[in-house]
Design a protein around this motif. Sequence first.
Motif, short mmCIF file in Angstrom:
data_model
loop_
_atom_site.label_atom_id
_atom_site.label_comp_id
_atom_site.label_asym_id
_atom_site.label_seq_id
_atom_site.Cartn_x
_atom_site.Cartn_y
_atom_site.Cartn_z
N GLY A 272 14.29 -0.37 -5.10
CA GLY A 272 13.66 -1.85 -4.90
C GLY A 272 12.94 -2.01 -3.74
N ARG A 273 12.75 -1.16 -2.70
CA ARG A 273 12.13 -1.59 -1.49
C ARG A 273 10.74 -1.38 -1.60
NH1 ARG A 273 15.37 1.65 3.04
NH2 ARG A 273 13.44 1.03 4.02
N TRP A 274 10.02 -1.97 -2.48
CA TRP A 274 8.67 -1.48 -2.93
C TRP A 274 7.54 -1.58 -1.88
CZ3 TRP A 274 9.21 -3.52 -8.63
CH2 TRP A 274 10.18 -2.90 -9.24
N ASP A 275 7.73 -2.52 -1.02
CA ASP A 275 6.77 -2.76 0.08
C ASP A 275 6.82 -1.43 0.87
OD1 ASP A 275 5.60 -5.14 -0.98
OD2 ASP A 275 6.96 -6.34 0.51
N GLN A 276 8.28 -0.76 1.26
CA GLN A 276 8.38 0.33 1.97
C GLN A 276 7.56 1.35 1.39
OE1 GLN A 276 9.38 0.80 5.44
NE2 GLN A 276 8.36 2.74 4.89
N ALA A 277 7.93 1.48 -0.18
CA ALA A 277 7.29 2.64 -0.76
C ALA A 277 5.79 2.57 -0.71
CB ALA A 277 7.75 2.50 -2.25
N ASP A 278 5.14 1.37 -0.84
CA ASP A 278 3.68 1.31 -0.70
C ASP A 278 3.21 2.02 0.57
OD1 ASP A 278 2.24 0.56 -2.88
OD2 ASP A 278 2.99 -1.47 -2.91
N LEU A 279 3.96 1.64 1.92
CA LEU A 279 3.21 2.02 3.15
C LEU A 279 3.63 3.51 3.16
CD1 LEU A 279 5.25 -0.76 5.45
CD2 LEU A 279 2.90 -0.44 5.16
N ASP A 280 4.69 4.02 2.66
CA ASP A 280 4.88 5.62 2.63
C ASP A 280 3.96 6.33 1.76
OD1 ASP A 280 6.84 5.46 4.30
OD2 ASP A 280 8.54 5.58 2.88
N LEU A 281 3.58 5.77 0.54
CA LEU A 281 2.57 6.52 -0.34
C LEU A 281 1.25 6.35 0.41
CD1 LEU A 281 3.72 5.02 -3.76
CD2 LEU A 281 3.87 7.26 -2.91
N GLU A 282 0.89 5.37 1.26
CA GLU A 282 -0.32 5.23 1.56
C GLU A 282 -0.82 6.37 2.79
OE1 GLU A 282 -3.09 1.74 3.61
OE2 GLU A 282 -1.20 1.08 2.88
N VAL A 283 0.48 6.65 3.32
CA VAL A 283 0.64 7.79 4.31
C VAL A 283 0.42 8.97 3.79
CG1 VAL A 283 2.06 8.86 5.90
CG2 VAL A 283 1.93 6.64 6.22
N VAL A 284 1.13 9.20 2.63
CA VAL A 284 1.06 10.59 1.94
C VAL A 284 -0.28 10.89 1.25
CG1 VAL A 284 2.23 12.10 0.45
CG2 VAL A 284 3.57 10.61 1.92
N MET A 285 -0.53 10.12 0.36
CA MET A 285 -1.74 10.15 -0.51
C MET A 285 -2.94 10.49 0.15
SD MET A 285 -0.70 7.53 -3.62
CE MET A 285 -1.58 8.42 -5.05
N GLY A 286 -3.66 11.55 -0.08
CA GLY A 286 -4.97 11.90 0.53
C GLY A 286 -4.54 12.90 1.37
N GLN A 287 -3.40 13.24 1.82
CA GLN A 287 -3.12 14.26 2.86
C GLN A 287 -3.13 15.56 2.15
OE1 GLN A 287 -2.22 14.08 6.10
NE2 GLN A 287 -2.40 11.88 6.26
N ARG A 288 -3.43 16.60 2.87
CA ARG A 288 -3.43 17.90 2.32
C ARG A 288 -1.89 18.60 2.26
NH1 ARG A 288 -7.80 22.05 4.47
NH2 ARG A 288 -7.00 23.36 2.68
N THR A 289 -1.24 18.48 1.05
CA THR A 289 0.35 18.76 1.24
C THR A 289 0.45 19.98 0.24
OG1 THR A 289 0.56 17.11 -0.83
CG2 THR A 289 0.77 16.59 1.47
N CYS A 290 1.56 20.36 -0.02
CA CYS A 290 2.01 21.35 -0.89
C CYS A 290 1.88 21.04 -2.34
CB CYS A 290 3.29 22.13 -0.67
SG CYS A 290 4.80 20.99 -0.99
#
Length: 390
Positions: A117-135
């Motif tokens: 339920g730490r959804w603001d933290q999840a948003d921050l992390d998703l913002e970092v990851v989405m758009g990155q070239r990942t596996c």
Amino acid sequence: DEAIRYGDEAVTVAQAVRFPQMEVHAAVTAGTARFFLRDPAGRSQVEAAVRLGREQNLGEFAARALNNLGLLSLWRGRPVQALDEFERLVEYTQARELDAWYIAAIATRATLSVIHGRWDQADLDLEVVMGQRTCRQTEIETLNTAAILRARRGDPGAADLVEDALSSVESFDDYEASVTACALAMEAAWIGLIPLEEAEFRYRAMLRSPVLATDNSGRGVLGYWASRLGLEPPEGRIPGPAGMEWDGRVAEASQSWEERGYPIEAAVTKAMLPDANLDAVFSGLSRLGADGVIRGLRRELQRRGVARIPRGQRQTTRRNPSGLTERQAEVLSLMVSGLSNAAIAEKLFISEKTASHHVSAVLAKLNVSSRLQAVALVNSAGWPDQRGLN
């Protein structure tokens, strides 16, 4: 068994020739295999590999050990402990510029933050990851996590993101990804974002998988959502709190979810008690900003024939005519003050992307298309305290 045997042999050889990289890698492999065989020595072996990897500053070998340690906690149904271990992995990989491991760790931390339920933290992390070239695996995990987050909050566009996440798995032949997609589809159907038939089709396909019979975690997750949707459970024993609920031990199941760090599942399960205080349950979900979950729970209670179902809105929501949550009311008050999304994010200590989601949700609930129209509506409605609308 072979992974354990070969892993232990490799550890012995590595120690003899003083090759710590091989020792860490082999110990993680053997320890993880022992864990799957329910051998308590497995976790200890992985923990020892973590210590050796960090002491020897072995970079990616230590990162893999930390990653597996966190996954072992998650697979044991201990997401709080897993989150602590992935925090260590994020710190370790960031300091050593292990970019691929760092992005993967951030993606998993986002998943765990959604669970807690730490959804603001999840948003921050998703913002970092989405758009990155990942596996591909990290890409699928990230999209799935984002879809669950948007669905549980009831964000605009959540249904489209769910469809994107489900589509991303279609060409990826991986059992774990299939379980994840099935659980997402079942949750989305429970909330009302996709047809029940689509979720049921995926679920019945998973029931035919021979792997599911040996996968405690998968049976637990799918068993929980089968209960929510009124479907039959997977064959065999269902572990954890989901199994407790199927056995009729609903109060025990809710408490177990709470102790494990799953506030959403704990609240929803508690609502299944015959003497449940539904007002308290809905109020708790509202404090989390779980509008989508409230919608799903209301649908389930209606299906079960519960006569009195609370509206599930907080005091702040009841005091304004548009059903805004406390956070949305706070965002609206800042919009009225003329703050931009970036300024709102800074004021509320959230990411700009999260602020944008809140603004979109406010506009949708007010049934307006611009900030200017929202401000005009607030002024004309005469809400008494525009600083908080409460």
